[in-house]
Design an enzyme around this catalytic site. Sequence first.
Site, PDB file in Angstrom:
ATOM      1  N   ASP A 226     -44.458  -3.984  15.849  1.00 45.86           N
ATOM      2  CA  ASP A 226     -43.482  -4.480  16.815  1.00 45.86           C
ATOM      3  C   ASP A 226     -44.107  -5.647  17.550  1.00 45.86           C
ATOM      4  O   ASP A 226     -45.104  -6.204  17.083  1.00 45.86           O
ATOM      5  CB  ASP A 226     -43.090  -3.354  17.782  1.00 45.86           C
ATOM      6  CG  ASP A 226     -41.657  -3.499  18.269  1.00 45.86           C
ATOM      7  OD1 ASP A 226     -41.420  -4.329  19.174  1.00 45.86           O
ATOM      8  OD2 ASP A 226     -40.778  -2.806  17.735  1.00 45.86           O
ATOM      9  N   HIS A 269     -40.962  -4.783  24.083  1.00 46.81           N
ATOM     10  CA  HIS A 269     -40.324  -3.861  23.149  1.00 46.81           C
ATOM     11  C   HIS A 269     -41.323  -2.894  22.518  1.00 46.81           C
ATOM     12  O   HIS A 269     -41.067  -1.683  22.410  1.00 46.81           O
ATOM     13  CB  HIS A 269     -39.629  -4.704  22.082  1.00 46.81           C
ATOM     14  CG  HIS A 269     -38.649  -3.991  21.239  1.00 46.81           C
ATOM     15  ND1 HIS A 269     -38.914  -3.633  19.941  1.00 46.81           N
ATOM     16  CD2 HIS A 269     -37.375  -3.595  21.478  1.00 46.81           C
ATOM     17  CE1 HIS A 269     -37.853  -3.046  19.412  1.00 46.81           C
ATOM     18  NE2 HIS A 269     -36.898  -3.012  20.326  1.00 46.81           N
ATOM     19  N   SER A 472     -33.658   1.011  18.157  1.00 50.64           N
ATOM     20  CA  SER A 472     -35.066   0.746  18.451  1.00 50.64           C
ATOM     21  C   SER A 472     -35.755   1.966  19.023  1.00 50.64           C
ATOM     22  O   SER A 472     -36.915   2.220  18.749  1.00 50.64           O
ATOM     23  CB  SER A 472     -35.195  -0.384  19.469  1.00 50.64           C
ATOM     24  OG  SER A 472     -35.195  -1.622  18.855  1.00 50.64           O
TER      25      SER A 472
END
Length: 543
Positions: A226, A269, A472
């Site tokens: 990520d 994220h 996600s």
Amino acid sequence: MPTANYGAQGEPGFELEVDPDLIVVRARRGRGVPWRVGSVRTPLSGVLDDAALVEAYPEVGVEVYRLPPGSPSVEERKVRLNAAPEVRFAGRVLVDPGTEEPVLYTENIFLKFVDTATPEDCRTVLREAGLQLRQEVVYAANAYFAAAPEGTGQEVFAIANALLERDDVEYSHPELIRRRSRKTIFAEQWHLKPTVIGGVAIDAHANIEAAHLITRGAGVVVAVIDDGVDIDHPEFSGKVVAPRDATLRTDDPRPKDFFGTGPDGGDNHGTACAGVACANGILGASGVAPEARLMPIRLASGLGSQAEAHAFQWAADNGADVISCSWGPVDGDWFRPGDPVHNQVVPMPASTRLAVEYATTKGRAGKGCVILFAAGNGNESVDNDGYASSPMVVAVAACNDTGKRSVYSDFGKAVWCAFPSNDIGHPPFGHPDPRTPGIWTVDRRGADGYNPGSTDAGDLAGNFTNNFGGTSSATPGAAGIAALILSVNPDLTRQQVKDLLKASCDKIDPQGAAYGDDGHSDRYGFGRLNGLTAVRAARGARL
């Protein structure tokens, strides 16, 4: 129109076209062309003053601008830009004809020769094609990244296609870069156990608290590919192994914040995803597998890049058991049924596909890494997504705090399972408001992450966020369950883990799911994962 082919000879390729209003600029050094030095404009600043920045890849100093109607053309502007010492290249931009999404090429070509070819023969072919060897790929036999001479331009497509016509070449395609989309939209962790939030009882969890009576994931390594991960957060203390920045080729996966910090700007994220998967649970948020180790792999490069393939190779070579990927092709707007992006088909390039195949066949001493991908947040078919729909991976959809489909979650034959995540109310669809803000998980410390330091967004210190979500969040949750499975039965193969996930699902939303005779729903796959069912089944699984 240039044509590229991610498949073998004879398989259909795809065409790209030039957008007359887009221009790409690559800096000779640094994160972008210096239009200003401090508050002072540079001589180049006037060239694109009227243009709008639409994409940026600061790790390689590339920016894409859209020119306003009736303004000087790309040809006029690129002459001045290419004459500047600060600019390495300026030119036209190719786009996907269906969606007008920019697709950048790098003058690099990925090639895989047939397994019977000798290394000497391979290098001779590269040399005769005028290519310079950049990297010998270790995750596939006779595979290489090679570079065409600088200035080759779109001729790189013809070179790659000509090589694909050879009998001794299996795959040949230019390195094409698309925008990579993140799949985002203690008592608060309703996805792990039954709880009460805001006076409302929430019982739509994945039965993780009960599974922790059997295992908490010890002995398993979860790789999270990520953006940056705040590995100095207390919730990751003592658990980080083999950290990597696949984009910069360093061992520092921390956030780099090319676009600033805060809820809308930073590398936030990856920290939240890692928290959902395996946070320690010592300060304020537990992961699904809190005793699993974390392998954070920062990937800031575009979709289809060499760095993308390197990330999977790194994970497999350095002991990852489970690989969680909460990203993929750009989604259409979930609230716009007519968005043309819904129909966009984005294949996985051979360079990445072979790296995924390497991880799923060579990883874990041949038992194979378990790879999970976010289904997507476009309220569209996941089957158009060459990453999440690959049979080598597990595609994870999102369900909400009432045990029904999250409004944005992608659907289709490739969906394997669902895991709890956030939701959004949308009256035009008759979709009610959720009962919770989202998923409570780890955030970057202080004001840099999603939560700037407010109890409305998490905790006052800014160490946790209460509104993470999308597929996600669902994907690292499912990855955590895969880690729990392997913790109690490490001898299982990748396929056996995938089959156990299928067998461990609860059939939620029986009225709306439309489960088929095979037990599959396009909305939920085989249902919402149940952690306790999964670890019990894994303990008794026959090898």
